[in-house]
Design an enzyme around this catalytic site. Structure first.
Site, PDB file in Angstrom:
ATOM      1  N   ASN A 113      32.261  50.689  41.396  1.00 16.25           N
ATOM      2  CA  ASN A 113      32.187  49.554  40.471  1.00 16.25           C
ATOM      3  C   ASN A 113      30.831  48.839  40.459  1.00 16.25           C
ATOM      4  OD1 ASN A 113      32.433  48.468  42.983  1.00 16.25           O
ATOM      5  ND2 ASN A 113      34.269  47.264  42.577  1.00 16.25           N
ATOM      6  N   TYR A 154      32.601  45.761  55.505  1.00 24.33           N
ATOM      7  CA  TYR A 154      33.932  45.805  54.895  1.00 24.33           C
ATOM      8  C   TYR A 154      35.057  45.670  55.917  1.00 24.33           C
ATOM      9  CZ  TYR A 154      32.042  47.009  50.278  1.00 24.33           C
ATOM     10  OH  TYR A 154      31.405  46.969  49.053  1.00 24.33           O
ATOM     11  N   ARG A 213      29.792  36.171  41.005  1.00 28.40           N
ATOM     12  CA  ARG A 213      31.107  36.844  40.987  1.00 28.40           C
ATOM     13  C   ARG A 213      31.599  36.995  39.554  1.00 28.40           C
ATOM     14  NH1 ARG A 213      33.766  39.707  44.969  1.00 28.40           N
ATOM     15  NH2 ARG A 213      35.805  38.984  44.278  1.00 28.40           N
ATOM     16  N   PHE A 254      42.352  52.753  51.255  1.00 32.19           N
ATOM     17  CA  PHE A 254      41.088  53.157  50.631  1.00 32.19           C
ATOM     18  C   PHE A 254      39.877  52.924  51.529  1.00 32.19           C
ATOM     19  CE2 PHE A 254      41.868  48.753  49.239  1.00 32.19           C
ATOM     20  CZ  PHE A 254      40.644  48.141  49.512  1.00 32.19           C
ATOM     21  N   THR A 258      37.334  43.734  39.877  1.00 33.73           N
ATOM     22  CA  THR A 258      37.046  44.830  40.813  1.00 33.73           C
ATOM     23  C   THR A 258      37.105  46.202  40.143  1.00 33.73           C
ATOM     24  OG1 THR A 258      37.908  43.510  42.647  1.00 33.73           O
ATOM     25  CG2 THR A 258      37.773  45.893  42.992  1.00 33.73           C
ATOM     26  N   HIS A 261      28.296  44.860  44.398  1.00 31.68           N
ATOM     27  CA  HIS A 261      29.043  43.989  45.302  1.00 31.68           C
ATOM     28  C   HIS A 261      28.476  42.580  45.152  1.00 31.68           C
ATOM     29  CE1 HIS A 261      30.758  42.202  48.937  1.00 31.68           C
ATOM     30  NE2 HIS A 261      29.559  41.678  49.122  1.00 31.68           N
ATOM     31  N   GLU A 267      27.352  37.879  55.154  1.00 34.70           N
ATOM     32  CA  GLU A 267      26.774  39.093  54.569  1.00 34.70           C
ATOM     33  C   GLU A 267      25.245  39.006  54.478  1.00 34.70           C
ATOM     34  OE1 GLU A 267      28.958  39.536  50.912  1.00 34.70           O
ATOM     35  OE2 GLU A 267      30.831  39.967  51.965  1.00 34.70           O
ATOM     36  N   LYS A 326      25.208  49.065  44.088  1.00 39.69           N
ATOM     37  CA  LYS A 326      25.885  50.123  44.851  1.00 39.69           C
ATOM     38  C   LYS A 326      25.351  51.519  44.496  1.00 39.69           C
ATOM     39  CE  LYS A 326      30.330  47.850  45.894  1.00 39.69           C
ATOM     40  NZ  LYS A 326      31.784  47.849  45.540  1.00 39.69           N
TER      41      LYS A 326
HETATM   42  P1  IDP Z   1      35.453  43.073  45.284  1.00 38.07           P
HETATM   43  O1  IDP Z   1      34.274  44.007  45.494  1.00 38.07           O
HETATM   44  O2  IDP Z   1      35.715  42.838  43.828  1.00 38.07           O
HETATM   45  O3  IDP Z   1      35.354  41.816  46.092  1.00 38.07           O
HETATM   46  P2  IDP Z   1      37.432  43.971  47.232  1.00 38.07           P
HETATM   47  O4  IDP Z   1      38.918  43.853  47.034  1.00 38.07           O
HETATM   48  O5  IDP Z   1      36.784  43.069  48.235  1.00 38.07           O
HETATM   49  O6  IDP Z   1      36.759  43.866  45.791  1.00 38.07           O
HETATM   50  O7  IDP Z   1      37.152  45.497  47.649  1.00 38.07           O
HETATM   51  C1  IDP Z   1      35.888  45.912  48.113  1.00 38.07           C
HETATM   52  C2  IDP Z   1      35.531  47.196  47.404  1.00 38.07           C
HETATM   53  O8  IDP Z   1      36.458  48.226  47.786  1.00 38.07           O
HETATM   54  C3  IDP Z   1      35.630  47.148  45.880  1.00 38.07           C
HETATM   55  O9  IDP Z   1      34.472  46.618  45.271  1.00 38.07           O
HETATM   56  C4  IDP Z   1      35.863  48.587  45.536  1.00 38.07           C
HETATM   57  O10 IDP Z   1      34.648  49.351  45.555  1.00 38.07           O
HETATM   58  C5  IDP Z   1      36.752  49.064  46.682  1.00 38.07           C
HETATM   59  N1  IDP Z   1      38.198  48.935  46.389  1.00 38.07           N
HETATM   60  C6  IDP Z   1      38.921  47.779  46.297  1.00 38.07           C
HETATM   61  N2  IDP Z   1      40.225  48.025  46.072  1.00 38.07           N
HETATM   62  C7  IDP Z   1      40.351  49.367  46.035  1.00 38.07           C
HETATM   63  C8  IDP Z   1      41.481  50.244  45.845  1.00 38.07           C
HETATM   64  O11 IDP Z   1      42.627  49.819  45.664  1.00 38.07           O
HETATM   65  N3  IDP Z   1      41.204  51.574  45.862  1.00 38.07           N
HETATM   66  C9  IDP Z   1      39.956  52.082  46.051  1.00 38.07           C
HETATM   67  N4  IDP Z   1      38.882  51.303  46.248  1.00 38.07           N
HETATM   68  C10 IDP Z   1      39.058  49.961  46.241  1.00 38.07           C
HETATM   69 MG    MG Z   2      35.413  41.496  48.188  1.00 42.06          MG
END
Ligand code: IDP
Ligand code: MG
Length: 161
Positions: free
Chosen positions: A118, A52, A88, A60, A94, A121, A132, A12
């Site tokens: 973070n 997304y 994963r 968010f 996350t 992805h 994807e 990212k």
């Molecule tokens: P993942 O990447 O661990 O699968 P997801 O829940 O699919 O997590 O969310 C996609 C991305 O959105 C996350 O990697 C993170 O960058 C962002 N994200 C997820 N939850 C939140 C939140 O509650 N607040 C802000 N950003 C979030």
């Molecule tokens: Mg996800």
């Protein structure tokens, strides 16, 4: 036969601007995963929203789209035994504050922006991986090739190496 899977990884924008591309790629190589496609791109809003789409409507969502389009990313397709689950688990939780040490998010992240920044992805299921990979790569951008150690495992994997 053991299941060989392909999964999509995105290094990212935060990781790219922090100079972590090599560190992250090295982890996948050392694990024994095979990179079968890789490129640097700057994701546009349209592609980001498609990627997304499951998060559309969440508070968010806009911040997430801003985050993923803020700088270039490296996208890659990583192949190996149970690659989807393995990658994963290598990524970690996350939120990097919750991600265990030893995971990529646990070792390289902490600060967040308007969205949770973070580092990487990783696809979360077979269905997401297929969707994807198709979103980011054409079939001719993915390669089948043999790595040096493939001969060693070839009876079990039936690899053509
Ligand atoms: P993942 O990447 O661990 O699968 P997801 O829940 O699919 O997590 O969310 C996609 C991305 O959105 C996350 O990697 C993170 O960058 C962002 N994200 C997820 N939850 C939140 C939140 O509650 N607040 C802000 N950003 C979030
Ligand atoms: Mg996800």
């Amino acid at each position: 036969m053991e299941e060989v899977e392909r999964t999509l990884v995105i290094i990212k924008p935060d990781a790219v601007v922090r100079g972590l591309i090599g560190e992250i790629i090295s982890r996948f190589e050392r694990k024994g995963l095979k990179i079968v496609g890789m490129k640097m791109i700057w994701i546009n809003r349209e592609l980001a929203e498609k990627h997304y789409e499951e998060h559309k409507g969440k508070p968010f969502f806009n911040a997430l789209i801003e985050y993923i389009t803020k700088a270039p990313v490296v996208v890659m397709v990583v192949e190996g035994r149970h690659a989807i689950e393995v990658v994963r688990r290598m990524a970690g939780a996350t939120d990097p504050k919750d991600a265990a040490p030893g995971t990529i998010r646990g070792d390289y992240g902490l600060e967040i922006g308007d969205a949770i920044y973070n580092v990487i992805h990783a696809s979360d299921s077979k269905e997401s991986a297929e969707r994807e990979i198709n979103l980011y790569f054409k079939p001719e951008e993915l390669f089948e090739y043999c790595k040096a150690a493939d001969w060693f495992y070839k009876e079990k994997r039936k690899a053509k190496c």
